[in-house]
Design a protein around this motif. Structure first.
Motif, PDB file in Angstrom:
ATOM      1  N   ARG A  54       0.402  -1.051  -0.090  1.00  0.00           N
ATOM      2  CA  ARG A  54      -0.213  -0.035  -0.044  1.00  0.00           C
ATOM      3  C   ARG A  54       1.247   1.203   0.089  1.00  0.00           C
ATOM      4  O   ARG A  54       1.500   1.875   0.872  1.00  0.00           O
ATOM      5  N   ASP A  55       0.691   2.297  -1.090  1.00  0.00           N
ATOM      6  CA  ASP A  55       2.001   3.493  -1.528  1.00  0.00           C
ATOM      7  C   ASP A  55       1.299   3.830  -1.837  1.00  0.00           C
ATOM      8  O   ASP A  55      -0.140   3.796  -2.703  1.00  0.00           O
ATOM      9  N   PRO A  56       0.813   5.562  -1.536  1.00  0.00           N
ATOM     10  CA  PRO A  56       0.384   6.319  -2.349  1.00  0.00           C
ATOM     11  C   PRO A  56       0.379   6.608  -3.953  1.00  0.00           C
ATOM     12  O   PRO A  56      -0.035   7.093  -4.610  1.00  0.00           O
ATOM     13  N   THR A  59      -0.056   2.436  -5.779  1.00  0.00           N
ATOM     14  CA  THR A  59      -1.193   1.273  -5.281  1.00  0.00           C
ATOM     15  C   THR A  59      -1.634   2.891  -5.574  1.00  0.00           C
ATOM     16  O   THR A  59      -2.738   2.033  -5.320  1.00  0.00           O
ATOM     17  N   ASP A  60      -1.864   3.620  -5.488  1.00  0.00           N
ATOM     18  CA  ASP A  60      -3.014   4.365  -5.558  1.00  0.00           C
ATOM     19  C   ASP A  60      -3.294   4.948  -3.924  1.00  0.00           C
ATOM     20  O   ASP A  60      -4.196   4.859  -3.809  1.00  0.00           O
ATOM     21  N   GLY A  61      -2.384   3.726  -3.132  1.00  0.00           N
ATOM     22  CA  GLY A  61      -3.163   4.097  -1.718  1.00  0.00           C
ATOM     23  C   GLY A  61      -3.687   2.779  -1.395  1.00  0.00           C
ATOM     24  O   GLY A  61      -4.301   2.374  -0.642  1.00  0.00           O
ATOM     25  N   ARG A  62      -3.834   2.062  -2.001  1.00  0.00           N
ATOM     26  CA  ARG A  62      -4.870   1.164  -2.209  1.00  0.00           C
ATOM     27  C   ARG A  62      -3.822  -0.113  -1.818  1.00  0.00           C
ATOM     28  O   ARG A  62      -2.887  -0.274  -2.629  1.00  0.00           O
ATOM     29  N   GLU A  63      -3.969  -0.629  -0.537  1.00  0.00           N
ATOM     30  CA  GLU A  63      -3.896  -2.462  -1.055  1.00  0.00           C
ATOM     31  C   GLU A  63      -3.546  -3.520  -2.468  1.00  0.00           C
ATOM     32  O   GLU A  63      -4.714  -3.434  -3.286  1.00  0.00           O
ATOM     33  N   GLN A  64      -2.300  -3.478  -2.644  1.00  0.00           N
ATOM     34  CA  GLN A  64      -2.325  -4.332  -4.188  1.00  0.00           C
ATOM     35  C   GLN A  64      -1.536  -5.625  -3.584  1.00  0.00           C
ATOM     36  O   GLN A  64       0.293  -5.311  -3.203  1.00  0.00           O
ATOM     37  N   ARG A 108       4.043   6.393   5.009  1.00  0.00           N
ATOM     38  CA  ARG A 108       2.375   6.596   4.524  1.00  0.00           C
ATOM     39  C   ARG A 108       2.369   4.927   3.686  1.00  0.00           C
ATOM     40  O   ARG A 108       1.411   4.668   2.587  1.00  0.00           O
ATOM     41  N   THR A 109       4.325   4.478   3.584  1.00  0.00           N
ATOM     42  CA  THR A 109       3.943   3.233   2.821  1.00  0.00           C
ATOM     43  C   THR A 109       3.772   0.933   3.808  1.00  0.00           C
ATOM     44  O   THR A 109       4.511   2.024   4.389  1.00  0.00           O
TER      45      THR A 109
END
Length: 127
Positions: A54-56, A59-64, A108-109
């Motif tokens: 999850r990284d802004p 991954t656009d802030g979503r879990e991937q 935020r990661t």
């Protein structure tokens, strides 16, 4: 006599079915794949380690779910449908660990991967 043999065979099949449902075959085969990746890294080869990120930015802030491409230089994030991207999270701090996953945070990661593969990723990131 034939009925007795048939009953024994059916009983064996039922017993085998119950035993197979208790065996974690996913963990067994996963351990083999993790060991093969560790051996490849020891030989200096590049490997792709499965993880959840999850990284802004990446991954656009979503879990991937995706893979970290480790070995041979910079660590790269590989995700389906996205181009490879450099993965440079900064200093990772361990947040949680259990038998199936270890979670790291850096700002935020958030990075989650199997505990057996965490040392290889940390070495590759230089942390």
């Amino acid at each position: 006599m034939g009925e007795l043999v048939g009953a024994l065979v059916r009983g064996f099949i039922v017993l085998a079915g119950h035993v197979l449902t208790m065996v974690d075959t996913a963990e067994f085969f996963g351990a083999r794949r993790r060991k093969a990746r560790q051996e490849a890294l020891a030989r200096g080869e590049q490997v792709k380690i499965p993880c959840v990120l999850r990284d802004p930015d990446l991954t656009d802030g979503r879990e991937q779910q995706g893979r970290l491409h480790v070995g041979g230089g910079r660590v790269r994030w590989l995700a389906p449908g996205r181009p490879p991207a450099a993965f440079e999270p900064g200093e990772l701090t361990m947040q949680a660990v259990d038998e199936q996953a270890i979670t790291f945070h850096a700002g935020r990661t958030e990075l989650r991967l199997h505990p057996d593969e965490a040392p290889a990723v940390l070495r590759a990131l230089g942390t």
